[in-house]
Design a protein around this motif. Structure first.
Motif, short mmCIF file in Angstrom:
data_model
loop_
_atom_site.label_atom_id
_atom_site.label_comp_id
_atom_site.label_asym_id
_atom_site.label_seq_id
_atom_site.Cartn_x
_atom_site.Cartn_y
_atom_site.Cartn_z
N GLU A 109 44.77 57.54 51.04
CA GLU A 109 45.25 58.38 49.95
C GLU A 109 44.93 57.74 48.59
N LYS A 110 45.23 56.47 48.45
CA LYS A 110 45.00 55.77 47.19
C LYS A 110 43.53 55.79 46.79
N GLN A 111 42.65 55.64 47.76
CA GLN A 111 41.23 55.55 47.47
C GLN A 111 40.59 56.91 47.19
N PHE A 112 41.01 57.95 47.93
CA PHE A 112 40.28 59.21 47.85
C PHE A 112 41.00 60.34 47.11
N LYS A 113 42.31 60.26 46.95
CA LYS A 113 43.05 61.35 46.33
C LYS A 113 42.57 61.65 44.91
N PRO A 114 42.29 60.64 44.09
CA PRO A 114 41.83 60.94 42.73
C PRO A 114 40.50 61.71 42.69
#
Length: 144
Positions: A109-114
């Motif tokens: 989530e942290k890597q791809f959500k943005p």
């Protein structure tokens, strides 16, 4: 100091009294010098271990396909020996046996959500990860 009288200029310079005194802080006597070097070694080792613990290691395995280093020429035995010796065969066996090699939902989530559209960014972590991996044509059996 035998090495300081070496005929090799490099060895003579490395083991000259001035170089050794610079390394040890000018201390004389075997026990003090040995203690200083050992203390320095322990400090450097502790620093290295702290650095290693604070990172995630990723390794790239390079396999030589043939002794001639020519493209598109694979010597099967040579490749297999390298894979065995590097532990890759055992790693594949562990992975195929189902041992966990997965990341927590939060890491994905942290890597791809943005990078995702707003409607995906509103999803909770577990649903976001399912949507992300489904977008890559993976089925639930591939990642759950």
């Amino acid at each position: 100091l035998c090495m300081s009288s070496s005929s090799s200029p490099l060895l003579a310079q490395m083991f000259s009294v001035g170089t050794i005194n610079a390394i040890t802080g000018g201390q004389k006597g075997g026990s003090k010098r040995a203690g200083f070097v050992a203390d320095k070694y322990v400090r450097q080792l502790d620093e290295l271990m702290r650095t290693l613990r604070s990172t995630q290691s990723h390794f790239v395995r390079c396999i030589k396909p043939n002794q001639q280093q020519k493209p598109n020429l694979f010597q099967n035995r040579m490749v297999l020996d390298q894979l065995r010796n590097s532990g890759m065969v055992d790693a594949v066996r562990l992975l195929s046996a189902g041992y966990s090699t997965r990341l927590p939902f939060g890491a994905l989530e942290k890597q791809f959500k943005p990078l995702c559209p707003p409607r995906f960014q509103a999803l909770p972590p577990s649903e976001f990860c399912v949507a992300l991996l489904t977008a890559f044509n993976l089925t639930r059996t591939d990642f759950l």
